[in-house]
Design an enzyme around this catalytic site. Structure first.
Site, PDB file in Angstrom:
ATOM      1  N   SER A   9       2.223 -15.800  35.847  1.00 56.02           N
ATOM      2  CA  SER A   9       3.125 -14.607  36.062  1.00 56.02           C
ATOM      3  C   SER A   9       4.531 -14.490  36.016  1.00 56.02           C
ATOM      4  O   SER A   9       5.136 -13.596  36.115  1.00 56.02           O
ATOM      5  CB  SER A   9       2.575 -14.320  37.829  1.00 56.02           C
ATOM      6  N   GLU A 198      12.815  -4.222  50.734  1.00 50.36           N
ATOM      7  CA  GLU A 198      12.879  -3.354  51.974  1.00 50.36           C
ATOM      8  C   GLU A 198      11.660  -2.275  52.062  1.00 50.36           C
ATOM      9  O   GLU A 198      11.673  -1.875  50.770  1.00 50.36           O
ATOM     10  CB  GLU A 198      14.157  -2.817  52.234  1.00 50.36           C
ATOM     11  N   HIS A 214       7.991 -14.462  42.866  1.00 46.67           N
ATOM     12  CA  HIS A 214       8.156 -13.520  41.433  1.00 46.67           C
ATOM     13  C   HIS A 214       9.472 -12.898  41.671  1.00 46.67           C
ATOM     14  O   HIS A 214       9.917 -12.794  42.585  1.00 46.67           O
ATOM     15  CB  HIS A 214       7.194 -12.674  41.520  1.00 46.67           C
TER      16      HIS A 214
END
Length: 234
Positions: A9, A198, A214
């Site tokens: 990933s 957020e 990530h």
């Protein structure tokens, strides 16, 4: 020349997935941000890795959640092998999922990890293409005394061992990314490079996100730059 990227990933191109903007953005793998570095006038800077290539296409085959073994078992490597042309490059970065002891469907021990890397390397060479090994990119932990430290155990060293054994060009992305992130500082990296978001900031993450593996767009771009700069140094 085509540069094939194989890995997990942290390398993957999420823009290839359906509804990327609404389901995954701003998550990127560094491979997603790699193509713009290969402008015609920049190719001469990476001759030690790419020879006299006049045009480069990045073909990102990396996929989230894959270890060396599952990438092979699912036929993903077979698809790359079939496409490989003489003179192509295969850049391989695994380790995040190989090291997941608790996820038995992914886990590959050190010996198995080395064995799959050898397989990818040898079969790349069979096709007249060139393998390039990368140690796994850092996660955003653990930090110690203001410096990011190695979270990948013995896996980076295993990559180095195989590179030496089979005489393969190596980019020590684990070391490069730990150094680079350390220079920027934990707070900056956490907020700007990793997927710590957020609530409400992005459509795909209405409740926010707390993810130190990530990359957001800026983080992926900087890691791609680290890889390209390493290729410049040869």
């Amino acid at each position: 020349m085509t540069i094939y990227l194989i890995g997990d990933s942290t390398v993957a191109d999420y823009s290839l997935e359906e509804e990327y903007q609404t389901k995954k953005f701003p998550q990127v793998g560094w491979g997603q941000m790699f193509q713009p570095f290969f402008e015609k006038d920049s190719l001469k800077l990476v001759k030690s890795f790419l020879g006299n290539a006049t045009e480069v296409k990045i073909d990102d085959r990396a996929k989230g959640g894959r270890s060396t073994r599952t990438f092979f078992q699912e036929g993903r490597w077979a698809a790359v092998y079939k496409s490989l042309q003489k003179g192509d490059r295969v850049m391989m970065q695994f380790g995040h999922n190989d090291a997941s002891v608790e996820k038995t469907e992914r886990y590959v021990n050190i010996e198995g990890y080395k064995e799959f890397l050898r397989l990818f390397i040898n079969q790349t060479r069979e096709k007249g293409a060139t393998p390039i090994l990368l140690t796994p990119v850092a996660r955003n932990y653990p930090w110690k005394d203001g410096k990011l430290t190695n979270v990948h155990g013995e896996y980076p060293q295993a990559v180095k061992d195989v590179a030496k054994e089979l005489n393969v060009q190596l980019i020590d992305l684990n070391e490069l990314s730990m150094e680079f992130f350390s220079s920027k500082g934990q707070d900056f990296v956490t907020k700007n490079y990793f997927m710590n978001l957020e609530a409400g900031a992005f459509h795909a993450y209405p409740s926010g996100q707390n993810d130190n593996t990530h990359f957001q767009t800026a983080g992926g771009r900087e890691v791609a730059r680290l890889v390209f700069n390493a290729m410049k140094k040869g």
